[in-house]
Motif scaffolding. Structure first.
Motif, PDB file in Angstrom:
ATOM      1  N   THR A 190       0.795  -1.419  -0.012  1.00  0.00           N
ATOM      2  CA  THR A 190       0.010  -0.043   0.087  1.00  0.00           C
ATOM      3  C   THR A 190       0.813   1.126  -0.045  1.00  0.00           C
ATOM      4  O   THR A 190       0.529   2.505  -0.594  1.00  0.00           O
ATOM      5  CB  THR A 190      -0.851  -0.071   1.391  1.00  0.00           C
ATOM      6  N   ASN A 191       1.916   1.313   0.731  1.00  0.00           N
ATOM      7  CA  ASN A 191       2.906   2.484   0.834  1.00  0.00           C
ATOM      8  C   ASN A 191       3.509   2.566  -0.989  1.00  0.00           C
ATOM      9  O   ASN A 191       3.536   3.864  -1.281  1.00  0.00           O
ATOM     10  CB  ASN A 191       3.972   2.211   1.676  1.00  0.00           C
ATOM     11  N   LEU A 192       3.758   1.501  -1.563  1.00  0.00           N
ATOM     12  CA  LEU A 192       4.309   1.807  -2.710  1.00  0.00           C
ATOM     13  C   LEU A 192       3.319   2.360  -3.763  1.00  0.00           C
ATOM     14  O   LEU A 192       3.467   3.148  -4.527  1.00  0.00           O
ATOM     15  CB  LEU A 192       4.634   0.348  -3.485  1.00  0.00           C
ATOM     16  N   ILE A 193       1.907   1.904  -3.463  1.00  0.00           N
ATOM     17  CA  ILE A 193       0.784   2.422  -4.297  1.00  0.00           C
ATOM     18  C   ILE A 193       0.804   3.861  -3.994  1.00  0.00           C
ATOM     19  O   ILE A 193       0.666   4.668  -4.931  1.00  0.00           O
ATOM     20  CB  ILE A 193      -0.583   1.729  -4.209  1.00  0.00           C
ATOM     21  N   ALA A 194       0.813   4.351  -2.551  1.00  0.00           N
ATOM     22  CA  ALA A 194       0.406   5.663  -2.413  1.00  0.00           C
ATOM     23  C   ALA A 194       1.820   6.547  -2.701  1.00  0.00           C
ATOM     24  O   ALA A 194       1.245   7.824  -3.271  1.00  0.00           O
ATOM     25  CB  ALA A 194       0.622   5.797  -0.735  1.00  0.00           C
ATOM     26  N   LEU A 195       2.771   6.049  -2.862  1.00  0.00           N
ATOM     27  CA  LEU A 195       4.004   6.972  -3.525  1.00  0.00           C
ATOM     28  C   LEU A 195       3.960   7.119  -4.947  1.00  0.00           C
ATOM     29  O   LEU A 195       4.136   8.171  -5.739  1.00  0.00           O
ATOM     30  CB  LEU A 195       5.307   6.300  -2.998  1.00  0.00           C
ATOM     31  N   ASN A 196       3.654   5.764  -5.606  1.00  0.00           N
ATOM     32  CA  ASN A 196       3.992   5.817  -7.093  1.00  0.00           C
ATOM     33  C   ASN A 196       2.577   5.830  -7.993  1.00  0.00           C
ATOM     34  O   ASN A 196       2.591   5.800  -9.062  1.00  0.00           O
ATOM     35  CB  ASN A 196       4.645   4.691  -7.453  1.00  0.00           C
ATOM     36  N   GLY A 197       1.594   5.812  -7.182  1.00  0.00           N
ATOM     37  CA  GLY A 197       0.011   5.539  -7.728  1.00  0.00           C
ATOM     38  C   GLY A 197      -0.082   4.100  -8.006  1.00  0.00           C
ATOM     39  O   GLY A 197      -1.511   3.970  -8.478  1.00  0.00           O
ATOM     40  N   ARG A 198       0.791   3.204  -8.347  1.00  0.00           N
ATOM     41  CA  ARG A 198       0.510   2.049  -8.599  1.00  0.00           C
ATOM     42  C   ARG A 198       1.714   1.222  -8.457  1.00  0.00           C
ATOM     43  O   ARG A 198       2.757   1.819  -8.147  1.00  0.00           O
ATOM     44  CB  ARG A 198       0.342   1.909 -10.124  1.00  0.00           C
ATOM     45  N   THR A 199       1.501  -0.105  -8.545  1.00  0.00           N
ATOM     46  CA  THR A 199       2.746  -0.918  -8.300  1.00  0.00           C
ATOM     47  C   THR A 199       2.741  -2.229  -9.567  1.00  0.00           C
ATOM     48  O   THR A 199       1.606  -2.263  -9.825  1.00  0.00           O
ATOM     49  CB  THR A 199       3.437  -1.322  -7.140  1.00  0.00           C
ATOM     50  N   THR A 200       3.541  -3.146  -9.314  1.00  0.00           N
ATOM     51  CA  THR A 200       3.422  -4.363 -10.237  1.00  0.00           C
ATOM     52  C   THR A 200       3.748  -5.462  -9.513  1.00  0.00           C
ATOM     53  O   THR A 200       4.283  -5.432  -8.339  1.00  0.00           O
ATOM     54  CB  THR A 200       4.469  -4.303 -11.564  1.00  0.00           C
ATOM     55  N   PHE A 201       3.304  -6.715  -9.792  1.00  0.00           N
ATOM     56  CA  PHE A 201       3.411  -7.962  -9.416  1.00  0.00           C
ATOM     57  C   PHE A 201       5.000  -8.389  -9.144  1.00  0.00           C
ATOM     58  O   PHE A 201       5.622  -8.903  -8.148  1.00  0.00           O
ATOM     59  CB  PHE A 201       2.632  -9.141  -9.952  1.00  0.00           C
ATOM     60  N   PHE A 202       5.727  -8.266 -10.309  1.00  0.00           N
ATOM     61  CA  PHE A 202       7.128  -8.204 -10.388  1.00  0.00           C
ATOM     62  C   PHE A 202       7.904  -7.403  -9.734  1.00  0.00           C
ATOM     63  O   PHE A 202       9.250  -7.866  -9.458  1.00  0.00           O
ATOM     64  CB  PHE A 202       7.738  -8.256 -11.986  1.00  0.00           C
ATOM     65  N   THR A 203       7.468  -6.254  -9.187  1.00  0.00           N
ATOM     66  CA  THR A 203       8.022  -5.318  -8.437  1.00  0.00           C
ATOM     67  C   THR A 203       7.997  -5.739  -7.025  1.00  0.00           C
ATOM     68  O   THR A 203       9.189  -5.762  -6.237  1.00  0.00           O
ATOM     69  CB  THR A 203       7.480  -3.913  -8.580  1.00  0.00           C
ATOM     70  N   ILE A 204       6.972  -6.293  -6.336  1.00  0.00           N
ATOM     71  CA  ILE A 204       6.893  -6.999  -4.915  1.00  0.00           C
ATOM     72  C   ILE A 204       7.294  -8.181  -4.810  1.00  0.00           C
ATOM     73  O   ILE A 204       7.873  -8.564  -3.722  1.00  0.00           O
ATOM     74  CB  ILE A 204       5.257  -6.579  -4.684  1.00  0.00           C
ATOM     75  N   CYS A 205       7.574  -8.944  -6.104  1.00  0.00           N
ATOM     76  CA  CYS A 205       7.745 -10.300  -5.844  1.00  0.00           C
ATOM     77  C   CYS A 205       8.952 -10.651  -6.969  1.00  0.00           C
ATOM     78  O   CYS A 205       8.867 -10.791  -7.983  1.00  0.00           O
ATOM     79  CB  CYS A 205       6.797 -11.327  -6.236  1.00  0.00           C
ATOM     80  N   SER A 206       9.963 -10.363  -6.364  1.00  0.00           N
ATOM     81  CA  SER A 206      11.345 -10.593  -7.315  1.00  0.00           C
ATOM     82  C   SER A 206      11.978 -11.847  -7.096  1.00  0.00           C
ATOM     83  O   SER A 206      11.616 -12.426  -6.051  1.00  0.00           O
ATOM     84  CB  SER A 206      12.446  -9.472  -6.894  1.00  0.00           C
ATOM     85  N   LYS A 207      12.731 -12.122  -8.067  1.00  0.00           N
ATOM     86  CA  LYS A 207      13.569 -13.578  -8.125  1.00  0.00           C
ATOM     87  C   LYS A 207      14.620 -13.862  -7.237  1.00  0.00           C
ATOM     88  O   LYS A 207      14.701 -14.598  -6.635  1.00  0.00           O
ATOM     89  CB  LYS A 207      14.055 -14.016  -9.429  1.00  0.00           C
TER      90      LYS A 207
END
Length: 256
Positions: A190-207
């Protein structure tokens, strides 16, 4: 003689609630919230030698119990539609915690039992009688080539022993206590979305993430979708998943 428990004897607020429910022989699906809240508050009043960070978790749960208790005390409007049970979210968390606690206890028991097993490639200790070899005549008819070949064989054997020893070495990182929680990962998303307006699955779940962190992050995302706090969309079936805030899309919080 009754056993007295202190607040520091419990791993967290859910652990304390489970103890109180079992102590009062209540059903986890039908908690007498008023009685449990009073007993829970009594534990907080007697709390000693508890760290501030741990104490804050118990205080948050106390506030939640008081909120649920107040909702259940309010009279229901006769013409209102059937309302959601305010205890439902708490019951769900208690059930999940009880499952995790059971698995943890089973794993701990298995770890204790490992001392009774002998694993392959473990060095054997044999009680053999001491033998003093007769060194006279050992070097008779021994050439430099034979000595060199014997030395090479010893070096190969030593290299093999070192290799197998490293393969049998235990990775102690897997024994570390899990430091990730669904609440922390939910706040992170939720903090990522608040800062950038959106985020992605690969951003929050990296290899590069550990497996347990990936699992907790994915569960946190499902929790946010279930609560309709985020909405996800995917333009390409094999592409990244876009995560934004708010219930945009259908009723389940999923976009097309």
């Amino acid at each position: 003689m009754s056993v007295t428990f202190k607040l520091q004897d419990f791993e967290g607020p859910l652990d304390l609630l489970l103890h109180l429910i079992e102590k009062n022989k209540m059903s986890i699906y039908d908690i007498e919230i008023s009685s449990i809240t009073d007993q829970y508050m009594a534990y907080l009043e007697d709390a000693k030698e508890v760290e501030v960070e741990q104490m804050s978790e118990f205080i948050v749960m106390a506030a939640t119990l008081l909120y649920i208790k107040s909702r259940m005390l309010l009279p229901k409007h006769p013409k209102a539609e059937e309302e959601e049970d305010p205890r439902e979210e708490l019951v769900r968390k208690l059930i999940e915690y009880k499952k995790v606690k059971y698995v943890s206890e089973q794993l701990s028991a298995c770890q204790v039992d490992t001392d009774r097993y002998c694993f392959r490639n473990r060095t054997a200790h044999l009680d053999l009688p001491e033998y003093e070899p007769d060194y006279s005549g050992i070097l008779d008819r021994l050439t430099l080539n034979q000595l060199y070949d014997t030395f090479n064989e010893l070096m190969k054997q030593k290299e093999w022993e070192n290799k197998t020893k490293s393969e049998r070495k235990i990775d102690h990182n897997i024994l570390k206590k899990d430091t990730y929680t669904i609440e922390q990962k939910s706040m992170y998303i939720t903090n990522l979305i608040a800062l950038n307006g959106r985020t992605t699955f690969f951003t929050i779940c990296s290899k590069e993430m550990p497996k347990i962190e990936l699992i907790v992050t994915f569960m946190a995302l499902l929790e946010l979708i279930h609560k309709k706090q985020v909405t996800i969309t995917q333009d390409d079936p094999k592409g990244d998943i876009i995560i934004v805030g708010g219930p945009e899309g259908d009723e389940d919080g999923f976009g097309k």
